[in-house]
Enzyme design. Sequence first.
Site, PDB file in Angstrom:
ATOM      1  N   GLU A 282       0.857  -1.185   0.000  1.00  0.00           N
ATOM      2  CA  GLU A 282       0.000   0.000   0.000  1.00  0.00           C
ATOM      3  C   GLU A 282       0.898   1.242   0.000  1.00  0.00           C
ATOM      4  OE1 GLU A 282      -3.592   1.648   2.910  1.00  0.00           O
ATOM      5  OE2 GLU A 282      -1.843   0.664   3.785  1.00  0.00           O
ATOM      6  N   LYS A 343      -9.787   0.158  -2.055  1.00  0.00           N
ATOM      7  CA  LYS A 343     -10.010  -0.239  -0.660  1.00  0.00           C
ATOM      8  C   LYS A 343     -11.447   0.059  -0.251  1.00  0.00           C
ATOM      9  CE  LYS A 343      -7.733   0.406   3.849  1.00  0.00           C
ATOM     10  NZ  LYS A 343      -6.624   1.133   4.533  1.00  0.00           N
ATOM     11  N   CYS A 393      -4.390  -3.459   4.028  1.00  0.00           N
ATOM     12  CA  CYS A 393      -4.051  -2.967   5.359  1.00  0.00           C
ATOM     13  C   CYS A 393      -5.170  -3.159   6.381  1.00  0.00           C
ATOM     14  CB  CYS A 393      -3.630  -1.498   5.254  1.00  0.00           C
ATOM     15  SG  CYS A 393      -2.786  -0.865   6.723  1.00  0.00           S
TER      16      CYS A 393
END
Length: 540
Positions: A282, A343, A393
């Site tokens: 990321e 995301k 994440c």
Amino acid sequence: MVAPIVAPGSPAADAPAPRRRYVGGALSQVVLAAAGGVAVYLSFPPRTAWWLAPLGFAVLGVLLHGRRARVGFGLGLVWGLGFTVPLLRWTGEFVGVVAWLPLALMCAALIAVGAAVVALVSRLPGAPVWMALVWVADEALRSVFPFGGFPWGKIAFGQPEGWYLPLASVGGAPLVGFAVALTGFGAAHLVRARPVRGRWRAAVWVVLPLAAGPVVAPLARVEPSGGTAVVAAVQGNVPRAGLDFNAQRRAVLDNHVARTLQLAEDVRAGRVRKPDLVIWPENASDIDPFRNADAAAQIQRAVASIDAPIAVGAVLVDRSDNLPRNTVVLFEPGRGATDTYTKRQLQPFGETMPYREFFRIFTSAVDRASNFQPGHDPEGFTMAGVQVAIDTCYEVAFDGVVRDSVRAGADLIAIPTNNATFGWTEMTYQQLAMSRVRAVEHGRSVVVAATSGVSAIVAPDGSVTRRTGMFTPDALVSEVSLGREATLATRLGAWPEWVMTALGLSAAAFSLAMRRRRSRPTPGAGVGEEETDGGPAGAA
């Protein structure tokens, strides 16, 4: 029970109502509660003392048995603070207590709500089971509330080394948390049991969940059926840690390009195997490659050198609204950018800022939070014929997010992450533990690619086969198994959590109804029963 009728002024009438005996005085109970919470914190990575978690629950169970809900709330709050304050220390590494302590207090307050209900159901027959089910319900609440939830402190995430881990393949993280809590509450029941028969019954609640994991492990194992693939996780490192890690955004991108070029050279020299696919972290390119031709050219250079598709964590600005997206872009040799994943579960107070104007009253640090927009598609990428789930994440902490990406047909799970924002804290180890639980839960290999560490390759049994250090450039290359079969946890989805939550709440409702019924005076019975902190006087 109803107190007998006594004449006013008689010795029996003047005698004080019997009170329960509890562990020590008020101060000692507060200290014990804090110690129990700290014990659970110490069970979390980077430590491997997984057995401390049931001990922490045992302390909580002893303190809450037979207590009123308000006492349960108070002791639960102290226990929760002992757990969450050190666990979430990483959130304040560069912004101070303004983020850390309010978050820890919020999580502890929600734990306290659960502890109040735990105290309520502790009077029921088979109490350890109901108490553990209430804990599952409390974790379910914290996973969705507030601001989309914050499930970081799920007990399962502290168990990547323990006996309970195989249970994740049956009922996911909620079943692991239930088993840990049941062991602890069962041990508390064992400590309090007086007759020998009572001790034997209590021992069952300790032994069963401890034995369940080793028994389930061979039965629930899903054999890899999709062959293998050679994967690489590139950790390019950052110029410096902290909130300004990407102030030199081009340097971060160049670091990942350089480490990929070095990997390509190692492949040509025969030092490592050629990867079929490569995962970058990321924020590896916070320069939008669709708006910056030079950034795109550097990425293409790395792709051509390694001659394999690369999943590149990038920040894109959508032309439709000029707002940023935290996106992973798939670059393929000779084809350029071919697919994207945005995301879906954004981090509040970081990637988004709820109630920005309100919180600005307390601190201007809220303006550091961005205004990212979420994605909605759980499908990842097809990379060299391998279906790769992408969970970026923060998303790895959410059961449903990872489950949906696996159900979309994934053979492999990739976790691109950026931990540079949190320096040398325990955050990266806690997140790696989540990845290990997800590997077992879904029977998939997991590739963790971090900007600054720890990057890792995780086998479907949750073991870490390769890992990097922190704040050092590196590249991990490993042959991993690909999964096609779904575990029972993947197939059942959220049902185990829903059922356990419903049972826990039903027990709480039943206990509350019975308590109100007991407290209602019986006509002609005379004096009603007095209550102490432990509930109705003389209750068993």
